[in-house]
Design a protein around this motif. Structure first.
Motif, PDB file in Angstrom:
ATOM      1  N   ARG A 349      37.609  45.988  52.008  1.00 39.84           N
ATOM      2  CA  ARG A 349      37.083  45.866  50.642  1.00 39.84           C
ATOM      3  C   ARG A 349      36.851  44.402  50.263  1.00 39.84           C
ATOM      4  O   ARG A 349      37.767  43.577  50.304  1.00 39.84           O
ATOM      5  N   GLN A 350      35.612  44.107  49.894  1.00 41.79           N
ATOM      6  CA  GLN A 350      35.251  42.799  49.378  1.00 41.79           C
ATOM      7  C   GLN A 350      34.083  42.971  48.399  1.00 41.79           C
ATOM      8  O   GLN A 350      33.155  43.715  48.710  1.00 41.79           O
ATOM      9  N   PRO A 351      34.137  42.321  47.249  1.00 39.63           N
ATOM     10  CA  PRO A 351      35.242  41.497  46.729  1.00 39.63           C
ATOM     11  C   PRO A 351      36.418  42.379  46.322  1.00 39.63           C
ATOM     12  O   PRO A 351      36.285  43.600  46.199  1.00 39.63           O
ATOM     13  N   ASN A 352      37.549  41.745  46.097  1.00 38.04           N
ATOM     14  CA  ASN A 352      38.749  42.482  45.718  1.00 38.04           C
ATOM     15  C   ASN A 352      39.555  41.621  44.742  1.00 38.04           C
ATOM     16  O   ASN A 352      40.603  41.100  45.073  1.00 38.04           O
ATOM     17  N   ARG A 353      39.038  41.506  43.530  1.00 39.10           N
ATOM     18  CA  ARG A 353      39.627  40.608  42.527  1.00 39.10           C
ATOM     19  C   ARG A 353      40.691  41.361  41.713  1.00 39.10           C
ATOM     20  O   ARG A 353      40.575  41.525  40.503  1.00 39.10           O
ATOM     21  N   HIS A 354      41.723  41.814  42.408  1.00 35.70           N
ATOM     22  CA  HIS A 354      42.777  42.583  41.754  1.00 35.70           C
ATOM     23  C   HIS A 354      43.648  41.685  40.877  1.00 35.70           C
ATOM     24  O   HIS A 354      43.591  40.453  40.969  1.00 35.70           O
ATOM     25  N   LEU A 355      44.454  42.331  40.043  1.00 36.48           N
ATOM     26  CA  LEU A 355      45.365  41.615  39.155  1.00 36.48           C
ATOM     27  C   LEU A 355      46.823  41.788  39.577  1.00 36.48           C
ATOM     28  O   LEU A 355      47.732  41.566  38.771  1.00 36.48           O
ATOM     29  N   ALA A 356      47.035  42.175  40.813  1.00 38.68           N
ATOM     30  CA  ALA A 356      48.412  42.422  41.258  1.00 38.68           C
ATOM     31  C   ALA A 356      49.254  41.152  41.263  1.00 38.68           C
ATOM     32  O   ALA A 356      50.488  41.223  41.170  1.00 38.68           O
ATOM     33  N   PHE A 357      48.619  39.990  41.387  1.00 33.40           N
ATOM     34  CA  PHE A 357      49.344  38.722  41.288  1.00 33.40           C
ATOM     35  C   PHE A 357      49.262  38.146  39.870  1.00 33.40           C
ATOM     36  O   PHE A 357      49.575  36.978  39.660  1.00 33.40           O
TER      37      PHE A 357
END
Length: 415
Positions: A349-357
């Protein structure tokens, strides 16, 4: 009110029902909320009322205004009835995760240079040595609990070694930390009330680090705790209680989160999606991209709470000073408006601008360390074992604060 383990309407959603997080489907609840009420006043028996935030863009707004949405006013843990009645001990000495500007950045700066990509890269050989030792033991056993035998032990070794904690204390301290963070799961209480067990574990951790730091203050080294002891804010040294709170935070910040990403974000879904596991076996070079999917999929910190310091508007609603706001990271990371086919597990998966961090002021200090730990761990796993078979049920942690698994039985076949 009708409570359901797999909610289909807003009326059926109860985020205080921890059984939903173990035996049900919290993603069903979050999907309903994103569709019907992305910002929603959740007022159910069991804990404090709060504004429940389920969408990515609204969560970024909250993350981006750390003074308006305070982490310090009442902490980042959504408060159930027990926490409301029994406020945490030492609330006047907040670790950095529970601080706001202007204090947060100076606290973070004291050790931030240790967590740059370059500094973390220099730890790779050390991390790999811990992973190799752990996986050598796993290969001898063959039948393992991936969570307790592997996913838990590797980040615990890394974090405790960086703090300069003696090796003989690692296992016990890691267990105390886990009991503290998973305070709502009876399994870790040893038959006692889980809250009482968590409080006792927290006090034992605090006492241990107080004694360790008191001795180390006489002869500080280069470890993270020594850096806090030498640190200054406005030309004043940090109180020993502050450094104790940072020590507990450093342990918690790296252990349960990386453990959750490895188990619930990587190993279990890889076994459930053998085509994705095969892709990584065929091309281990995919791992840096895959790790972002590991973290998005698991979203180890399930909820983060904030307290409003002034009236504001969010998602079309008027929010008032003093009200609580809770961000659901797993929901934000499955937001259909942001992620294409968000319920598809895709190691490419790209992009993958998750908020997990997280995002902004409180972006995870240890993000690069978590990424490298996961990369090394799965490089070694993929190279050492020709087959990994699940031999029992995966069991989720009973919590609405931290996610992940507490058990994942496996049989390993060494190459």
């Amino acid at each position: 009110m009708n409570v359901a383990l797999v909610p289909t309407t807003l009326d059926e959603i109860d985020y205080w029902d921890l059984d939903m997080f173990v035996d049900g489907d919290p993603h069903a609840a979050w999907t309903v909320q994103r569709r019907e009420a992305p910002v929603w006043w959740h007022d159910r028996p069991g804990g404090e009322p709060f504004w429940s935030v389920s969408r990515y863009d609204d969560a970024k707004v909250v993350h981006g205004q750390p003074t308006l949405y305070s982490s310090q006013a009442a902490g980042i843990i959504v408060r159930d009835s027990h926490l409301i009645e029994n406020p945490r001990v030492g609330a006047d000495i907040n670790p950095m995760i529970h601080t706001d500007p202007p204090r947060h950045a100076p606290l973070r700066k004291i050790i931030a240079h240790n967590f740059t990509p370059r500094s973390i890269g220099e730890l790779e050989a050390q991390i790999r040595a811990y992973a190799v030792d752990c996986l050598d033991e796993a290969a001898e056993k063959r039948d393992v609990d991936f969570v307790t035998d592997i996913a838990h032990r590797i980040p615990a070794a890394i974090g405790l070694s960086l703090m300069g904690v003696p090796r003989e204390d690692w296992d016990h301290l890691a267990e105390l930390e886990h009991r503290t963070v998973t305070r709502t799961d009876p399994e870790f209480a040893g038959g006692a009330d889980p809250y009482e067990a968590a409080n006792a574990a927290s006090m034992e951790l605090g006492l241990y680090f107080y004694e360790l730091l008191t001795a180390r203050a006489e002869d500080p080294g280069d470890d993270l705790l020594s850096q806090f002891l030498r640190g200054r804010i406005d030309d004043e040294e940090l109180p020993i209680a502050q450094v104790v709170s940072e020590a507990v935070l450093l342990l918690a910040g790296g252990l349960d989160t990386t453990r959750a990403a490895a188990s619930a974000g990587a190993m279990l879904p890889l076994l459930q999606h053998p085509d994705q596991l095969a892709a990584l076996r065929d091309d281990p070079g995919l791992l840096p991209v895959a790790i972002e999917e590991f973290v998005r999929w698991s979203s180890p910190i399930t909820s983060e709470a904030r307290t409003l310091t002034a009236d504001t508007e969010l998602g079309g609603h008027q929010l008032r000073e003093g009200e609580r706001v809770v961000l659901w990271s797993p929901s934000c990371n499955r937001d259909e408006d942001v992620f294409a086919d968000p319920f598809r597990y895709d190691v490419r998966r790209q992009p993958n601008r998750h908020l997990a961090f997280a995002h902004g002021e409180h972006f995870c200090l240890g993000a690069h360390l978590a990424r490298l730990t996961l990369k090394v761990e799965f490089e070694e796993l993929l190279s050492r074992f020709s087959d990994v078979e699940q031999t029992g049920d995966a069991v989720r942690v009973r919590s609405n604060f931290v996610g992940g698994l507490k058990h994942l039985p496996l049989r390993l076949t060494p190459r």
